[in-house]
Design an enzyme around this catalytic site. Structure first.
Site, mmCIF file in Angstrom:
data_model
loop_
_atom_site.group_PDB
_atom_site.id
_atom_site.type_symbol
_atom_site.label_atom_id
_atom_site.label_comp_id
_atom_site.label_asym_id
_atom_site.label_seq_id
_atom_site.Cartn_x
_atom_site.Cartn_y
_atom_site.Cartn_z
ATOM 1 N N GLY A 205 0.839 -1.200 0.000
ATOM 2 C CA GLY A 205 0.000 0.000 0.000
ATOM 3 C C GLY A 205 0.867 1.240 0.000
ATOM 4 O O GLY A 205 2.007 1.212 -0.478
ATOM 5 N N SER A 206 0.345 2.303 0.579
ATOM 6 C CA SER A 206 1.056 3.580 0.526
ATOM 7 C C SER A 206 2.237 3.591 1.491
ATOM 8 O O SER A 206 2.234 2.900 2.519
ATOM 9 C CB SER A 206 0.088 4.710 0.880
ATOM 10 N N THR A 207 3.209 4.421 1.176
ATOM 11 C CA THR A 207 4.387 4.548 2.052
ATOM 12 C C THR A 207 3.964 5.101 3.415
ATOM 13 O O THR A 207 4.487 4.680 4.455
ATOM 14 C CB THR A 207 5.445 5.442 1.368
ATOM 15 N N VAL A 209 1.082 4.657 5.113
ATOM 16 C CA VAL A 209 0.515 3.608 5.983
ATOM 17 C C VAL A 209 1.592 2.573 6.317
ATOM 18 O O VAL A 209 1.659 2.074 7.442
ATOM 19 C CB VAL A 209 -0.734 2.964 5.339
ATOM 20 N N GLY A 210 2.484 2.305 5.369
ATOM 21 C CA GLY A 210 3.585 1.378 5.631
ATOM 22 C C GLY A 210 4.422 1.831 6.815
ATOM 23 O O GLY A 210 4.820 1.030 7.670
ATOM 24 N N GLU A 227 5.638 -3.517 0.847
ATOM 25 C CA GLU A 227 5.772 -3.204 -0.575
ATOM 26 C C GLU A 227 4.990 -1.913 -0.772
ATOM 27 O O GLU A 227 3.764 -1.913 -0.676
ATOM 28 C CB GLU A 227 5.212 -4.374 -1.402
ATOM 29 N N GLU A 354 4.039 10.076 -5.875
ATOM 30 C CA GLU A 354 3.354 8.989 -6.567
ATOM 31 C C GLU A 354 1.929 9.445 -6.875
ATOM 32 O O GLU A 354 1.134 9.660 -5.965
ATOM 33 C CB GLU A 354 3.314 7.737 -5.678
HETATM 34 P P1 NDP Z 1 -3.426 2.622 1.870
HETATM 35 O O1 NDP Z 1 -1.992 2.439 2.089
HETATM 36 O O2 NDP Z 1 -4.184 3.518 2.777
HETATM 37 O O3 NDP Z 1 -4.204 1.209 1.907
HETATM 38 C C1 NDP Z 1 -3.616 -0.055 1.732
HETATM 39 C C2 NDP Z 1 -4.223 -1.062 2.709
HETATM 40 O O4 NDP Z 1 -3.877 -0.688 4.039
HETATM 41 C C3 NDP Z 1 -5.733 -1.124 2.666
HETATM 42 O O5 NDP Z 1 -6.169 -2.443 2.907
HETATM 43 C C4 NDP Z 1 -6.126 -0.218 3.814
HETATM 44 O O6 NDP Z 1 -7.406 -0.508 4.310
HETATM 45 C C5 NDP Z 1 -5.060 -0.593 4.834
HETATM 46 N N1 NDP Z 1 -4.846 0.416 5.886
HETATM 47 C C6 NDP Z 1 -5.155 1.734 5.875
HETATM 48 N N2 NDP Z 1 -4.809 2.306 7.045
HETATM 49 C C7 NDP Z 1 -4.280 1.334 7.820
HETATM 50 C C8 NDP Z 1 -3.744 1.303 9.142
HETATM 51 N N3 NDP Z 1 -3.677 2.391 9.911
HETATM 52 N N4 NDP Z 1 -3.286 0.133 9.621
HETATM 53 C C9 NDP Z 1 -3.323 -0.984 8.861
HETATM 54 N N5 NDP Z 1 -3.835 -1.016 7.630
HETATM 55 C C10 NDP Z 1 -4.303 0.128 7.094
HETATM 56 O O7 NDP Z 1 -3.623 3.093 0.401
HETATM 57 P P2 NDP Z 1 -4.911 3.849 -0.194
HETATM 58 O O8 NDP Z 1 -5.807 2.778 -0.578
HETATM 59 O O9 NDP Z 1 -5.492 4.864 0.697
HETATM 60 O O10 NDP Z 1 -4.253 4.639 -1.394
HETATM 61 C C11 NDP Z 1 -3.627 5.907 -1.142
HETATM 62 C C12 NDP Z 1 -2.377 6.051 -1.973
HETATM 63 O O11 NDP Z 1 -1.468 5.016 -1.625
HETATM 64 C C13 NDP Z 1 -2.598 5.877 -3.452
HETATM 65 O O12 NDP Z 1 -3.014 7.048 -4.055
HETATM 66 C C14 NDP Z 1 -1.216 5.461 -3.879
HETATM 67 O O13 NDP Z 1 -0.395 6.576 -4.041
HETATM 68 C C15 NDP Z 1 -0.720 4.621 -2.733
HETATM 69 N N6 NDP Z 1 -0.929 3.167 -2.932
HETATM 70 C C16 NDP Z 1 0.118 2.411 -3.292
HETATM 71 C C17 NDP Z 1 -0.066 1.074 -3.540
HETATM 72 C C18 NDP Z 1 1.047 0.204 -3.974
HETATM 73 O O14 NDP Z 1 0.806 -0.852 -4.557
HETATM 74 N N7 NDP Z 1 2.272 0.561 -3.693
HETATM 75 C C19 NDP Z 1 -1.364 0.444 -3.444
HETATM 76 C C20 NDP Z 1 -2.412 1.304 -3.009
HETATM 77 C C21 NDP Z 1 -2.172 2.620 -2.779
HETATM 78 P P3 NDP Z 1 -8.725 0.277 3.784
HETATM 79 O O15 NDP Z 1 -8.422 0.813 2.443
HETATM 80 O O16 NDP Z 1 -9.746 -0.786 3.782
HETATM 81 O O17 NDP Z 1 -9.034 1.324 4.765
#
Ligand code: NDP
Length: 452
Positions: A205-207, A209-210, A227, A354
């Site tokens: 997911g996003s950096t 949240v990572g 990742e 990004e």
């Molecule tokens: P997030 O990083 O927010 O979401 C990825 C996953 O993490 C989802 O399942 C989300 O759940 C979960 N999540 C969110 N907050 C938490 C937390 N505090 N603790 C644990 N898990 C959590 O990405 P977004 O979907 O909001 O996208 C935002 C931006 O992130 C995009 O515009 C893009 O720039 C980037 N992104 C990058 C990705 C990649 O493959 N590298 C993939 C997706 C996004 P939920 O969505 O159900 O709340």
């Protein structure tokens, strides 16, 4: 209940019960209970179950692809390819249980040996851009190594994960080995991260949240693989086959409507070739078929949500001029036309962040040294490409670029059998290939004193 939308129509596609802390705790408890038996399944039997699951997934490709295409807004032909990869990933790791080898190490006074032990309950948190594909990169090696899992799909795209859970049970995975919790990341994801009975979090997911996950996991010294985002460079030298590079460039940044961590969204072009490259690129972008995800001819669908569209829009009409704008449907649906900005400075916001949408930046460069400097001038390091006919230069450049996955005269990043993951703030750990298994096992060292 969570209303799950279809991005191409903005209509409600399904309603899914929304899990919270209680459901997450119950899923972890089920996974914990199932772990001792699952880790003890004979390697050959575990392999057979995973092969059955791969068979079932192969049989369900069309159904899963249609669900994924509608829920994530991706072209059906892409979704079909992705679901094929899901099955292939399980097939590949079905070979792993019988190949989790240790070592014997020469030491004094006895025999020393290592074992690869499963971790226990693993929490898998995945995004909405490649919902089941990215989940499978985590599920398959985790299960093959003898772990049990709790999978949290993104709230926007839970449907294929829920379908996968049903398929897994039908294929013979024992109860509790795979558990899906569909609920918000800030609730279910967070709970998995802090839960004492979860041994590891595998996250894509996003950096941002990572970073939060790495911080949260520190409290219980959880294993973590991340990742994250990317801002990859597609480096095109003047001696490359420009026609081929320009024809390939749109798919590398507009594929999945640009919602791809591997998107080569910074196209670095040697200054003397910019005009010729832009001409060929314009033709390729204008011929992109943007529209209904379920149409076999479609090459690009809508964005995932209104929020994502607003975010992407904020990068256009900034400092960099719009050089090419393709077409997109109007009316309902989260549509956004493929857009190329040129010339862009690597310091512009569009080149630094990004975007996660169909917006490419063309950045001219002077020579090889400047190309490498620009490619590395980013906090990210996930993927990238080098296009040139000079083999020695290609090898010099790929060695100098700080990125986890690079290709020469190609824009591909992901194969089931090869390691995938990032440098720098694109994360740590590797998925796919043999390397992924290292991240779902602990090495145990045993010394057996034989006397004498
Ligand atoms: P997030 O990083 O927010 O979401 C990825 C996953 O993490 C989802 O399942 C989300 O759940 C979960 N999540 C969110 N907050 C938490 C937390 N505090 N603790 C644990 N898990 C959590 O990405 P977004 O979907 O909001 O996208 C935002 C931006 O992130 C995009 O515009 C893009 O720039 C980037 N992104 C990058 C990705 C990649 O493959 N590298 C993939 C997706 C996004 P939920 O969505 O159900 O709340």
């Amino acid at each position: 209940m969570t209303r799950v939308l279809e991005p191409a129509t903005e209509e409600v596609l399904a309603e899914v019960p929304s899990a919270g802390v209680e459901e997450t705790d119950a899923a972890v408890a089920r996974a914990r209970e199932a772990f001792p038996a699952w880790r003890s399944v004979e390697p050959g039997d575990r392999a057979a179950i995973l092969h059955r699951l791969a068979d079932a997934l192969e049989g369900a490709v069309e159904r899963l692809a249609t669900l994924e295409a509608r829920n994530a807004g991706k072209p059906i032909s892409d979704a079909r390819g992705e679901m094929g990869m899901v099955a292939a990933t399980f097939r590949y790791y079905a070979g792993a249980p019988e190949r989790l080898l240790g070592q014997t190490i020469p030491v004094a006074g006895g025999v020393d040996m290592t074992f690869r032990e499963p971790l226990g309950v693993v929490g898998l948190i995945v995004p909405w851009n490649f919902p089941l594909t990215i989940a499978s990169w985590k599920l398959a090696p985790a299960l093959a190594a003898g772990n049990t899992v709790v999978l949290k799909p993104a709230e926007l795209t839970p449907l294929t994960a829920l379908e996968f859970e049903r398929i897994a049970v039908e294929a013979g995975l024992p109860d509790g080995v795979v558990n899906v919790v569909a609920g918000p990341g800030s609730v279910c994801g967070r709970r998995l991260v802090e839960h004492e009975d979860v041994a590891k979090i595998a996250f894509t997911g996003s950096t941002e949240v990572g970073r939060r996950i790495a911080e949260g996991a520190a409290a219980t010294i959880k294993r973590v693989t991340l990742e994250l985002g990317g801002k990859s460079a597609n480096v095109i030298f003047a001696d490359a086959d420009l026609e081929q590079a320009a024809t390939a460039a749109p798919a590398a940044v507009f594929g999945n409507a640009g919602q791809d961590c591997c998107a080569r969204s910074r196209i670095l072009v040697e200054r003397s070739a910019v005009d010729r490259f832009m001409e060929a690129l314009e033709e390729a972008v204008e011929s992109l078929r943007v529209g209904d995800p379920l149409d076999e001819q479609t090459e690009m669908g809508p964005l995932i949500s209104a929020d994502q569209r607003a975010k992407v829009e904020s990068y256009v009409n900034g400092d960099a001029p719009v050089a090419i704008r393709g077409g997109a449907p109007s009316g309902r649906g989260f549509w956004f036309p493929p857009t190329v900005l040129c010339p862009v400075s690597n310091d512009d916001r569009a080149a630094r962040e990004e975007i996660f949408g169909p917006v490419a930046c063309v950045i001219p460069f002077r020579d090889e040294a400047e190309a490498v400097r620009l490619a590395n001038d980013t906090i990210y390091g996930l993927s990238g490409s080098i296009w040139t006919r000079d083999g020695a230069r290609a090898l010099r450049v790929v060695r100098a670029v700080d990125s986890g996955v690079l290709s020469i005269n190609s824009n591909t990043s992901v194969r089931v059998a090869t390691p995938f993951g990032g440098f720098k703030q694109s994360g740590y750990g590797r998925e796919l290939g043999p390397d992924a298994l290292d991240h779902y096992t602990e090495v145990k060292n045993v010394y057996y004193a034989t006397g004498g």
